[in-house]
Design a protein around this motif. Structure first.
Motif, mmCIF file in Angstrom:
data_model
loop_
_atom_site.group_PDB
_atom_site.id
_atom_site.type_symbol
_atom_site.label_atom_id
_atom_site.label_comp_id
_atom_site.label_asym_id
_atom_site.label_seq_id
_atom_site.Cartn_x
_atom_site.Cartn_y
_atom_site.Cartn_z
ATOM 1 N N THR A 283 -5.284 -1.104 -1.358
ATOM 2 C CA THR A 283 -6.108 -1.439 -0.576
ATOM 3 C C THR A 283 -7.616 -0.820 -0.827
ATOM 4 O OG1 THR A 283 -6.265 -1.317 1.816
ATOM 5 C CG2 THR A 283 -5.912 0.803 1.009
ATOM 6 N N GLN B 282 0.990 -1.202 0.216
ATOM 7 C CA GLN B 282 -0.201 0.005 -0.019
ATOM 8 C C GLN B 282 0.704 1.123 0.027
ATOM 9 O OE1 GLN B 282 -0.149 -2.295 2.661
ATOM 10 N NE2 GLN B 282 -1.935 -3.364 2.333
ATOM 11 N N GLN C 207 -6.672 0.560 8.147
ATOM 12 C CA GLN C 207 -7.535 -0.388 7.638
ATOM 13 C C GLN C 207 -8.083 -0.881 8.829
ATOM 14 O OE1 GLN C 207 -7.138 -1.298 4.047
ATOM 15 N NE2 GLN C 207 -9.339 -1.662 4.430
ATOM 16 N N TRP D 121 -4.253 6.976 6.351
ATOM 17 C CA TRP D 121 -5.198 5.987 6.122
ATOM 18 C C TRP D 121 -4.677 5.097 7.156
ATOM 19 C CZ3 TRP D 121 -4.437 0.828 4.813
ATOM 20 C CH2 TRP D 121 -3.042 0.550 4.312
ATOM 21 N N PRO E 39 -10.279 1.903 2.729
ATOM 22 C CA PRO E 39 -9.640 2.385 3.765
ATOM 23 C C PRO E 39 -10.302 3.578 4.610
ATOM 24 C CG PRO E 39 -9.018 3.413 1.961
ATOM 25 C CD PRO E 39 -9.828 2.626 1.443
#
Lengths: 113, 116
Positions: free
Chosen positions: A28, A2, A95, A93, A31
Protein backbone atom coordinates in the motif's frame (compact mmCIF):
# COMPACT_ATOMS: atom_id res chain seq x y z
CA UNK A 1 -2.26 -7.85 -0.53
CA UNK A 2 -1.08 -5.64 2.27
CA UNK A 3 1.10 -6.89 5.08
CA UNK A 4 2.63 -5.32 8.15
CA UNK A 5 5.93 -6.38 9.66
CA UNK A 6 7.08 -5.52 13.13
CA UNK A 7 10.32 -6.49 14.83
CA UNK A 8 11.79 -7.67 17.04
CA UNK A 9 9.15 -9.92 18.57
CA UNK A 10 10.80 -9.90 21.98
CA UNK A 11 13.31 -7.53 23.53
CA UNK A 12 14.96 -7.37 26.94
CA UNK A 13 16.80 -4.15 27.65
CA UNK A 14 18.47 -2.66 30.74
CA UNK A 15 17.26 0.59 32.21
CA UNK A 16 18.96 3.54 30.55
CA UNK A 17 19.65 1.79 27.27
CA UNK A 18 18.33 3.05 23.92
CA UNK A 19 15.43 1.56 22.01
CA UNK A 20 14.51 1.20 18.38
CA UNK A 21 11.44 -0.70 17.20
CA UNK A 22 10.68 -0.85 13.53
CA UNK A 23 7.50 -1.34 11.59
CA UNK A 24 7.01 -1.55 7.83
CA UNK A 25 3.93 -1.93 5.69
CA UNK A 26 3.90 -3.54 2.26
CA UNK A 27 1.38 -3.48 -0.54
CA UNK A 28 0.00 0.00 0.00
CA UNK A 29 1.08 3.62 -0.24
CA UNK A 30 0.60 6.60 2.05
CA UNK A 31 -0.85 4.61 4.94
CA UNK A 32 -1.71 6.10 8.30
CA UNK A 33 0.64 4.52 10.83
CA UNK A 34 0.24 4.04 14.57
CA UNK A 35 2.13 2.93 17.66
CA UNK A 36 0.08 1.58 20.55
CA UNK A 37 1.31 0.25 23.89
CA UNK A 38 -0.36 -2.35 26.04
CA UNK A 39 0.85 -2.49 29.62
CA UNK A 40 0.47 -5.82 31.41
CA UNK A 41 -3.22 -6.56 31.99
CA UNK A 42 -4.30 -3.21 30.63
CA UNK A 43 -5.82 -1.74 27.51
CA UNK A 44 -4.26 -0.22 24.44
CA UNK A 45 -2.84 3.26 24.72
CA UNK A 46 -2.17 5.28 21.58
CA UNK A 47 1.37 6.64 21.62
CA UNK A 48 1.94 8.15 18.18
CA UNK A 49 0.32 8.32 14.81
CA UNK A 50 1.43 9.58 11.42
CA UNK A 51 -0.52 10.55 8.32
CA UNK A 52 2.57 11.11 6.14
CA UNK A 53 6.36 11.19 5.94
CA UNK A 54 7.80 13.34 8.69
CA UNK A 55 4.35 14.00 10.20
CA UNK A 56 4.14 12.67 13.75
CA UNK A 57 1.43 13.33 16.29
CA UNK A 58 2.13 12.47 19.91
CA UNK A 59 -0.70 11.47 22.18
CA UNK A 60 1.09 11.05 25.48
CA UNK A 61 4.17 13.02 26.65
CA UNK A 62 6.74 10.44 27.63
CA UNK A 63 10.15 9.01 27.24
CA UNK A 64 9.51 7.83 23.71
CA UNK A 65 9.64 9.36 20.23
CA UNK A 66 8.58 8.24 16.77
CA UNK A 67 9.81 8.90 13.26
CA UNK A 68 8.64 8.15 9.77
CA UNK A 69 11.64 8.37 7.48
CA UNK A 70 9.90 6.63 4.58
CA UNK A 71 6.31 6.31 3.45
CA UNK A 72 5.81 2.80 4.81
CA UNK A 73 8.27 2.79 7.69
CA UNK A 74 7.49 3.79 11.26
CA UNK A 75 10.09 3.73 14.03
CA UNK A 76 9.62 3.97 17.78
CA UNK A 77 12.66 5.12 19.74
CA UNK A 78 13.96 6.04 23.13
CA UNK A 79 17.31 7.45 24.19
CA UNK A 80 17.11 6.03 27.72
CA UNK A 81 14.59 3.38 28.69
CA UNK A 82 12.72 3.46 31.98
CA UNK A 83 11.23 0.53 33.87
CA UNK A 84 7.80 1.96 33.07
CA UNK A 85 8.46 1.56 29.34
CA UNK A 86 7.96 -2.19 29.66
CA UNK A 87 4.96 -3.46 27.75
CA UNK A 88 3.63 -4.88 24.53
CA UNK A 89 4.07 -2.51 21.59
CA UNK A 90 1.85 -2.78 18.59
CA UNK A 91 2.23 -1.10 15.24
CA UNK A 92 -0.86 -0.63 13.09
CA UNK A 93 -1.87 0.88 9.78
CA UNK A 94 -4.96 2.02 7.99
CA UNK A 95 -5.84 3.75 4.76
CA UNK A 96 -7.90 6.82 4.17
CA UNK A 97 -9.77 9.05 6.50
CA UNK A 98 -11.04 8.50 10.01
CA UNK A 99 -13.22 5.55 10.91
CA UNK A 100 -11.33 2.90 9.00
CA UNK A 101 -10.38 -0.31 10.75
CA UNK A 102 -6.79 -0.75 11.86
CA UNK A 103 -4.59 -3.64 10.82
CA UNK A 104 -2.11 -4.63 13.49
CA UNK A 105 1.36 -6.11 13.49
CA UNK A 106 2.30 -9.06 15.65
CA UNK A 107 3.72 -6.88 18.41
CA UNK A 108 6.97 -6.50 20.37
CA UNK A 109 7.18 -7.59 23.98
CA UNK A 110 9.60 -5.19 25.66
CA UNK A 111 10.96 -5.92 29.11
CA UNK A 112 13.06 -3.24 30.74
CA UNK A 113 15.10 -4.61 33.65
CA UNK B 1 -13.33 10.28 31.74
CA UNK B 2 -13.13 6.97 29.99
CA UNK B 3 -14.37 7.18 26.43
CA UNK B 4 -14.73 3.42 26.15
CA UNK B 5 -15.54 1.38 29.23
CA UNK B 6 -15.37 -2.38 29.43
CA UNK B 7 -16.34 -2.99 33.00
CA UNK B 8 -15.78 -6.74 32.89
CA UNK B 9 -12.09 -7.34 33.46
CA UNK B 10 -12.27 -11.10 33.20
CA UNK B 11 -15.01 -13.62 32.47
CA UNK B 12 -14.78 -17.38 32.81
CA UNK B 13 -17.37 -19.70 31.26
CA UNK B 14 -17.66 -23.36 30.47
CA UNK B 15 -17.69 -24.46 26.86
CA UNK B 16 -21.09 -24.18 25.12
CA UNK B 17 -22.27 -21.42 27.44
CA UNK B 18 -23.36 -18.11 25.95
CA UNK B 19 -21.43 -15.04 27.08
CA UNK B 20 -21.93 -11.31 26.59
CA UNK B 21 -19.13 -8.78 26.71
CA UNK B 22 -20.22 -5.28 27.59
CA UNK B 23 -18.99 -2.05 26.05
CA UNK B 24 -20.16 1.45 26.96
CA UNK B 25 -18.83 4.47 25.14
CA UNK B 26 -18.91 8.21 25.55
CA UNK B 27 -18.90 10.76 22.75
CA UNK B 28 -20.39 14.13 21.87
CA UNK B 29 -20.04 13.40 18.21
CA UNK B 30 -23.06 12.37 16.17
CA UNK B 31 -20.88 10.57 13.65
CA UNK B 32 -18.63 7.83 14.93
CA UNK B 33 -17.62 4.21 14.47
CA UNK B 34 -17.46 1.38 16.96
CA UNK B 35 -15.24 -1.68 16.69
CA UNK B 36 -14.53 -4.99 18.34
CA UNK B 37 -11.14 -6.67 18.17
CA UNK B 38 -9.97 -10.04 19.44
CA UNK B 39 -6.48 -10.57 20.88
CA UNK B 40 -5.63 -14.28 21.10
CA UNK B 41 -2.63 -15.45 23.15
CA UNK B 42 -0.35 -14.79 20.16
CA UNK B 43 -0.86 -11.07 20.79
CA UNK B 44 -1.91 -9.80 17.38
CA UNK B 45 -5.23 -7.98 17.30
CA UNK B 46 -7.83 -9.39 14.95
CA UNK B 47 -10.62 -7.20 13.62
CA UNK B 48 -14.13 -8.54 14.25
CA UNK B 49 -16.61 -5.82 13.36
CA UNK B 50 -17.09 -2.13 12.58
CA UNK B 51 -20.39 -0.34 13.04
CA UNK B 52 -21.20 3.28 12.23
CA UNK B 53 -23.35 5.46 14.45
CA UNK B 54 -26.21 5.62 11.95
CA UNK B 55 -26.68 1.88 11.72
CA UNK B 56 -28.36 0.45 14.80
CA UNK B 57 -29.24 -2.86 13.25
CA UNK B 58 -27.94 -5.77 15.21
CA UNK B 59 -25.52 -8.00 13.39
CA UNK B 60 -24.95 -11.72 13.52
CA UNK B 61 -21.96 -13.58 12.15
CA UNK B 62 -22.03 -17.26 12.94
CA UNK B 63 -21.80 -17.63 16.71
CA UNK B 64 -21.04 -13.92 17.14
CA UNK B 65 -23.64 -11.20 17.48
CA UNK B 66 -23.52 -7.51 18.30
CA UNK B 67 -26.16 -5.33 19.94
CA UNK B 68 -25.75 -1.60 19.29
CA UNK B 69 -27.99 0.72 21.32
CA UNK B 70 -27.42 4.45 20.96
CA UNK B 71 -29.93 5.22 23.71
CA UNK B 72 -27.65 3.58 26.27
CA UNK B 73 -24.36 4.20 24.42
CA UNK B 74 -23.62 0.51 24.39
CA UNK B 75 -22.21 -1.89 21.85
CA UNK B 76 -22.31 -5.34 23.41
CA UNK B 77 -20.86 -8.52 21.96
CA UNK B 78 -22.36 -11.98 22.48
CA UNK B 79 -20.75 -15.30 21.75
CA UNK B 80 -23.22 -18.15 21.51
CA UNK B 81 -22.17 -21.68 22.40
CA UNK B 82 -18.68 -20.60 23.37
CA UNK B 83 -15.66 -22.71 22.45
CA UNK B 84 -12.17 -23.00 23.90
CA UNK B 85 -10.81 -21.20 20.82
CA UNK B 86 -12.81 -18.14 21.86
CA UNK B 87 -10.47 -17.66 24.81
CA UNK B 88 -8.82 -14.28 24.25
CA UNK B 89 -8.87 -10.66 25.28
CA UNK B 90 -11.59 -8.70 23.53
CA UNK B 91 -11.37 -4.97 22.96
CA UNK B 92 -14.05 -2.48 22.12
CA UNK B 93 -12.94 0.72 20.36
CA UNK B 94 -14.31 4.07 19.22
CA UNK B 95 -13.41 6.36 16.33
CA UNK B 96 -14.86 9.88 16.40
CA UNK B 97 -15.02 12.21 13.43
CA UNK B 98 -14.65 15.39 15.45
CA UNK B 99 -11.68 14.11 17.38
CA UNK B 100 -9.54 15.27 14.50
CA UNK B 101 -7.34 12.26 14.46
CA UNK B 102 -7.55 9.04 12.53
CA UNK B 103 -7.05 6.73 15.49
CA UNK B 104 -9.09 4.38 17.60
CA UNK B 105 -9.65 4.78 21.32
CA UNK B 106 -9.70 1.38 22.97
CA UNK B 107 -11.30 0.12 26.13
CA UNK B 108 -9.26 -1.75 28.70
CA UNK B 109 -10.35 -5.11 27.35
CA UNK B 110 -12.18 -8.14 28.72
CA UNK B 111 -10.31 -11.40 29.14
CA UNK B 112 -12.53 -14.34 28.28
CA UNK B 113 -11.57 -17.81 29.41
CA UNK B 114 -13.58 -20.69 28.07
CA UNK B 115 -13.04 -23.86 30.04
CA UNK B 116 -13.50 -27.25 28.36
Amino acid sequence: SQTIHQWPATLVQPVGSPLSLECTVEGTSNPNLYWYRQAAGRGLQLLFYSVGIGQISSEVPQNLSASRPQDRQFILSSKKLLLSDSGFYLCAWTQGDWGEKLFFGSGTQLSVL
Amino acid sequence: AQKVTQAQTEISVVEKEDVTLDCVYETRDTTYYLFWYKQPPSGELVFLIRRNSFDEQNEISGRYSWNFQKSTSSFNFTITASQVVDSAVYFCALSERLAGRRALTFGSGTRLQVQP
